[in-house]
Design a protein around this motif. Structure first.
Motif, PDB file in Angstrom:
ATOM      1  N   GLN A  35      12.533 -49.592   9.708  1.00 34.10           N
ATOM      2  CA  GLN A  35      11.486 -48.779  10.152  1.00 34.10           C
ATOM      3  C   GLN A  35      10.069 -49.282   9.964  1.00 34.10           C
ATOM      4  O   GLN A  35       9.035 -49.099  10.541  1.00 34.10           O
ATOM      5  CB  GLN A  35      11.795 -47.453   9.507  1.00 34.10           C
ATOM      6  N   GLU A  38       9.218 -51.492  12.714  1.00 36.09           N
ATOM      7  CA  GLU A  38       8.768 -50.882  14.001  1.00 36.09           C
ATOM      8  C   GLU A  38       7.512 -50.106  13.701  1.00 36.09           C
ATOM      9  O   GLU A  38       6.686 -50.197  14.865  1.00 36.09           O
ATOM     10  CB  GLU A  38       9.803 -49.455  13.918  1.00 36.09           C
ATOM     11  N   GLU A  39       7.163 -49.809  12.527  1.00 32.80           N
ATOM     12  CA  GLU A  39       5.700 -49.233  12.384  1.00 32.80           C
ATOM     13  C   GLU A  39       4.608 -50.593  12.451  1.00 32.80           C
ATOM     14  O   GLU A  39       3.513 -50.256  12.997  1.00 32.80           O
ATOM     15  CB  GLU A  39       5.646 -48.729  11.231  1.00 32.80           C
ATOM     16  N   ALA A  42       4.287 -51.257  16.273  1.00 38.14           N
ATOM     17  CA  ALA A  42       3.486 -50.108  16.895  1.00 38.14           C
ATOM     18  C   ALA A  42       2.005 -50.368  16.682  1.00 38.14           C
ATOM     19  O   ALA A  42       1.280 -50.390  17.494  1.00 38.14           O
ATOM     20  CB  ALA A  42       4.109 -48.785  16.405  1.00 38.14           C
ATOM     21  N   GLU A  65       0.011 -45.388  11.923  1.00 39.80           N
ATOM     22  CA  GLU A  65       1.057 -46.650  11.747  1.00 39.80           C
ATOM     23  C   GLU A  65       0.979 -47.088  10.433  1.00 39.80           C
ATOM     24  O   GLU A  65       2.001 -47.292   9.771  1.00 39.80           O
ATOM     25  CB  GLU A  65       1.078 -47.423  13.016  1.00 39.80           C
ATOM     26  N   HIS A  68       2.211 -44.470   7.720  1.00 38.41           N
ATOM     27  CA  HIS A  68       3.670 -44.533   8.115  1.00 38.41           C
ATOM     28  C   HIS A  68       4.315 -45.616   7.136  1.00 38.41           C
ATOM     29  O   HIS A  68       5.343 -45.492   6.427  1.00 38.41           O
ATOM     30  CB  HIS A  68       4.180 -44.693   9.569  1.00 38.41           C
ATOM     31  N   GLU A 120       7.206 -45.406  20.889  1.00 32.53           N
ATOM     32  CA  GLU A 120       7.553 -44.105  20.271  1.00 32.53           C
ATOM     33  C   GLU A 120       8.888 -43.680  20.525  1.00 32.53           C
ATOM     34  O   GLU A 120       9.613 -43.129  19.781  1.00 32.53           O
ATOM     35  CB  GLU A 120       6.409 -43.131  20.848  1.00 32.53           C
ATOM     36  N   ASP A 123      10.899 -45.655  18.304  1.00 30.77           N
ATOM     37  CA  ASP A 123      10.859 -45.194  16.917  1.00 30.77           C
ATOM     38  C   ASP A 123      11.709 -44.014  16.496  1.00 30.77           C
ATOM     39  O   ASP A 123      12.266 -43.828  15.590  1.00 30.77           O
ATOM     40  CB  ASP A 123       9.375 -44.839  16.548  1.00 30.77           C
ATOM     41  N   LEU A 127      14.687 -43.724  13.661  1.00 32.81           N
ATOM     42  CA  LEU A 127      14.346 -42.906  12.778  1.00 32.81           C
ATOM     43  C   LEU A 127      15.608 -42.054  12.554  1.00 32.81           C
ATOM     44  O   LEU A 127      16.028 -41.659  11.525  1.00 32.81           O
ATOM     45  CB  LEU A 127      13.145 -42.142  13.009  1.00 32.81           C
ATOM     46  N   SER A 150       6.182 -39.285  15.475  1.00 32.47           N
ATOM     47  CA  SER A 150       6.268 -40.149  16.612  1.00 32.47           C
ATOM     48  C   SER A 150       6.502 -39.120  17.934  1.00 32.47           C
ATOM     49  O   SER A 150       6.063 -39.577  18.837  1.00 32.47           O
ATOM     50  CB  SER A 150       7.716 -40.877  16.530  1.00 32.47           C
TER      51      SER A 150
END
Length: 202
Positions: A35, A38-39, A42, A65, A68, A120, A123, A127, A150
């Motif tokens: 994750q 992923e952030e 983004a 982001e 996060h 998104e 994401d 998640l 998200s």
């Protein structure tokens, strides 16, 4: 004795509270690291898009982001060994995704919005899969907060596309799920976005 360390995260969209988990399993920690990647993905695409198009729909999300990422790192015994520099993806699969999205986002403002919506979607799906693995209350809380964020990000991209008379076709989520997200009002139950509501924030 089990100890929890309270982490107060002042997030760009409001104040979020999380706890550092003392004992996530290896599989859970690995999912948290995914994750975080992923952030980063983004954030880097939104940095590129904001530099190219200078639009708040991207600008407001860059810091979000990063926040996060910090929330997720707070769940780990120590921060994940993931580079923070723009465009630095040390694993081939992540670098390939970055380059594909970078090319798409650089094509036009509309394509950048579509790239953001896809990010998104990915994401949210990731998640939700990760949430199913979590047993720790702090991790569950953080994952739920990030899903909500998200969803708000996705709504803002869809709103911008709608303003351009562009119909977005979901790439990851079921169509009915996208519709339910798109029809959401405000900034989630917690109203965390404050004055950024409707301005591409959160």
């Amino acid at each position: 004795m089990t100890k929890y360390v309270m982490l107060l995260g002042l997030i760009a969209c409001g104040t979020l509270f999380a706890q550092v988990s003392p004992a996530l399993t290896r599989a859970q920690q690995e999912n948290v690291a995914i994750q975080i990647w992923e952030e980063k993905l983004a954030r880097d695409i939104y940095m590129l898009a904001n530099t190219r198009y200078a639009h708040p729909v991207f600008e407001h999300k860059i810091r979000a982001e990063e926040n996060h990422r910090d929330l997720l790192n707070g769940l780990l015994p120590s921060p994940a060994d993931i580079p923070t520099a723009y465009g630095a993806f040390t694993e081939a699969s992540w670098n390939s995704r970055f380059l594909e999205l970078k090319e798409q986002a650089g094509g036009s403002f509309t394509e950048a919005l579509k790239a953001g919506a896809l990010i998104e979607e990915q994401d949210i799906a990731g998640l939700e899969q990760g949430l199913a693995l979590m047993t720790d209350s702090a991790a569950i809380h953080v994952y739920k907060v990030l899903i909500e964020a998200s969803e708000q990000h996705l709504r803002s991209f869809l709103k911008q596309l709608e303003m351009q008379d562009v119909e977005y076709t979901p790439q990851v989520l079921p169509a009915e799920r996208l519709t339910s997200i798109q029809s959401g009002t405000g900034c989630g139950a917690g109203k965390r976005c404050g004055n950024n509501c409707g301005k591409g924030g959160c």
